[in-house]
Design a protein around this motif. Structure first.
Motif, PDB file in Angstrom:
ATOM      1  N   ALA A   1      51.988  68.217  24.148  1.00  0.00           N
ATOM      2  CA  ALA A   1      50.600  67.548  25.006  1.00  0.00           C
ATOM      3  C   ALA A   1      49.901  68.848  25.683  1.00  0.00           C
ATOM      4  N   ASP A   2      50.626  69.667  26.273  1.00  0.00           N
ATOM      5  CA  ASP A   2      49.837  70.737  27.269  1.00  0.00           C
ATOM      6  C   ASP A   2      49.219  71.863  26.167  1.00  0.00           C
ATOM      7  N   ARG A   3      49.610  71.648  24.847  1.00  0.00           N
ATOM      8  CA  ARG A   3      49.007  72.788  24.067  1.00  0.00           C
ATOM      9  C   ARG A   3      48.246  72.279  22.777  1.00  0.00           C
ATOM     10  N   MET A   4      48.001  70.739  22.756  1.00  0.00           N
ATOM     11  CA  MET A   4      47.380  70.287  21.939  1.00  0.00           C
ATOM     12  C   MET A   4      46.047  70.792  21.356  1.00  0.00           C
ATOM     13  N   GLY A   5      45.372  71.175  22.519  1.00  0.00           N
ATOM     14  CA  GLY A   5      43.969  71.953  22.330  1.00  0.00           C
ATOM     15  C   GLY A   5      44.036  73.508  21.833  1.00  0.00           C
ATOM     16  N   GLU A   6      45.248  73.926  21.758  1.00  0.00           N
ATOM     17  CA  GLU A   6      45.542  75.392  21.173  1.00  0.00           C
ATOM     18  C   GLU A   6      45.851  75.275  19.659  1.00  0.00           C
ATOM     19  N   VAL A   7      46.324  74.226  19.206  1.00  0.00           N
ATOM     20  CA  VAL A   7      46.720  74.152  18.068  1.00  0.00           C
ATOM     21  C   VAL A   7      45.774  74.470  16.754  1.00  0.00           C
ATOM     22  N   PRO A   8      45.883  75.394  15.994  1.00  0.00           N
ATOM     23  CA  PRO A   8      44.782  75.882  15.049  1.00  0.00           C
ATOM     24  C   PRO A   8      44.071  74.722  14.223  1.00  0.00           C
TER      25      PRO A   8
ATOM     26  N   TRP B   1      48.531  61.510  27.564  1.00  0.00           N
ATOM     27  CA  TRP B   1      50.137  61.809  27.443  1.00  0.00           C
ATOM     28  C   TRP B   1      50.546  61.389  29.059  1.00  0.00           C
ATOM     29  N   ARG B   2      49.899  61.853  29.969  1.00  0.00           N
ATOM     30  CA  ARG B   2      50.238  61.857  31.391  1.00  0.00           C
ATOM     31  C   ARG B   2      50.553  60.207  31.717  1.00  0.00           C
ATOM     32  N   ARG B   3      49.767  59.249  31.229  1.00  0.00           N
ATOM     33  CA  ARG B   3      49.860  58.056  31.651  1.00  0.00           C
ATOM     34  C   ARG B   3      50.945  57.476  30.567  1.00  0.00           C
ATOM     35  N   TYR B   4      51.379  57.883  29.508  1.00  0.00           N
ATOM     36  CA  TYR B   4      52.263  57.559  28.463  1.00  0.00           C
ATOM     37  C   TYR B   4      53.644  57.684  29.211  1.00  0.00           C
ATOM     38  N   TYR B   5      53.541  59.059  29.459  1.00  0.00           N
ATOM     39  CA  TYR B   5      55.027  59.565  30.206  1.00  0.00           C
ATOM     40  C   TYR B   5      55.473  58.878  31.279  1.00  0.00           C
ATOM     41  N   ASP B   6      54.462  58.394  32.055  1.00  0.00           N
ATOM     42  CA  ASP B   6      54.919  57.563  33.362  1.00  0.00           C
ATOM     43  C   ASP B   6      55.316  56.177  33.158  1.00  0.00           C
ATOM     44  N   SER B   7      55.211  55.608  31.773  1.00  0.00           N
ATOM     45  CA  SER B   7      55.185  54.316  31.358  1.00  0.00           C
ATOM     46  C   SER B   7      56.881  53.884  31.078  1.00  0.00           C
ATOM     47  N   GLU B   8      57.110  52.835  30.945  1.00  0.00           N
ATOM     48  CA  GLU B   8      58.471  52.283  30.527  1.00  0.00           C
ATOM     49  C   GLU B   8      58.867  52.707  29.258  1.00  0.00           C
ATOM     50  N   SER B   9      57.613  52.617  28.419  1.00  0.00           N
ATOM     51  CA  SER B   9      57.956  52.716  26.858  1.00  0.00           C
ATOM     52  C   SER B   9      57.662  54.117  26.315  1.00  0.00           C
ATOM     53  N   SER B  10      57.863  55.174  27.368  1.00  0.00           N
ATOM     54  CA  SER B  10      57.743  56.599  27.001  1.00  0.00           C
ATOM     55  C   SER B  10      59.057  57.040  26.267  1.00  0.00           C
TER      56      SER B  10
END
Length: 205
Positions: free
Chosen positions: A99-106, A64-73
């Motif tokens: 993205a910050d919480r994906m690992g917390e989704v049940p 996500w962090r790479r995608y967020y900084d891209s022109e296509s985000s």
């Protein structure tokens, strides 16, 4: 239901367990989707183990962090259109939250497909067309049962690492990762879309 099945990101209930029986109901419905040649090469990995969910969430966050900084985000699209840019910023904001919480989704549901001999060259619509409709059917079934979902693919930047984590065989490829949880709120409505006549072509372009 078709017009109010939204990508649920900020309103996923991260604290309420999702019964496996409910997930199985949704997947049973998903298996009724069309599949090329009736091959039914799909596989479904349902991840509820906390450590594995966290590991997948960490990979997703990196991507996500790479995608967020891209022109296509999403947040960088349509900046010359004031009306659409506002909506794009909302999408980007909610995607960052997830993205910050994906690992917390049940429950994390991963739709995969067997690809003997590797991915074909050229247009792969026939291959993925035998998996992605089933994933969408799963999301619709989840919506009907009070569960929220979101269509995500950023984990694919780490497909190999996640395959190793989950023991996925080498001839099975991942198609989509669907975080699944009960949702909070009941305000889903049809989304703003381009007018049909702007994208409809009759008999020729």
């Amino acid at each position: 239901m078709l017009t109010t099945t939204r990508s649920v990101r900020k309103r996923l209930d991260l604290t309420r367990p999702v019964p496996m029986g409910l997930v199985r109901e949704c997947l049973e419905i998903a298996l009724q989707a069309p599949t090329g040649g009736n091959a039914q090469g799909w596989h479904w990995i349902v991840v509820t183990d906390a450590a594995r969910r966290k590991a997948i969430g960490d990979y997703y966050g990196r991507s996500w962090r790479r995608y967020y900084d891209s022109e296509s985000s999403a947040g960088n699209l349509f900046q010359d259109d004031p009306a659409r840019s506002v909506a794009q910023r909302r999408v980007s904001d909610s995607a960052a939250y997830l993205a910050d919480r994906m690992g917390e989704v049940p429950v994390l549901v991963m739709a995969c497909i067997t690809v003997p001999g590797g991915l074909p060259e050229g247009n792969q619509a026939g291959l993925w067309g035998s998996l992605l409709p089933a994933a969408w059917s799963y999301m619709l079934a989840a919506r009907a049962r009070g569960l929220g979902t979101a269509w995500t693919t950023l984990h694919l930047a780490y497909e190999g690492e996640i395959a190793e984590l989950l023991g996925i065989p080498g001839d099975v490829r991942q198609g989509v990762l669907v975080p699944t949880a009960y949702y909070t709120g009941e305000t889903f409505r049809p989304a703003s879309r381009q007018p049909l006549d702007e994208v409809l072509h009759l008999d020729h372009w």
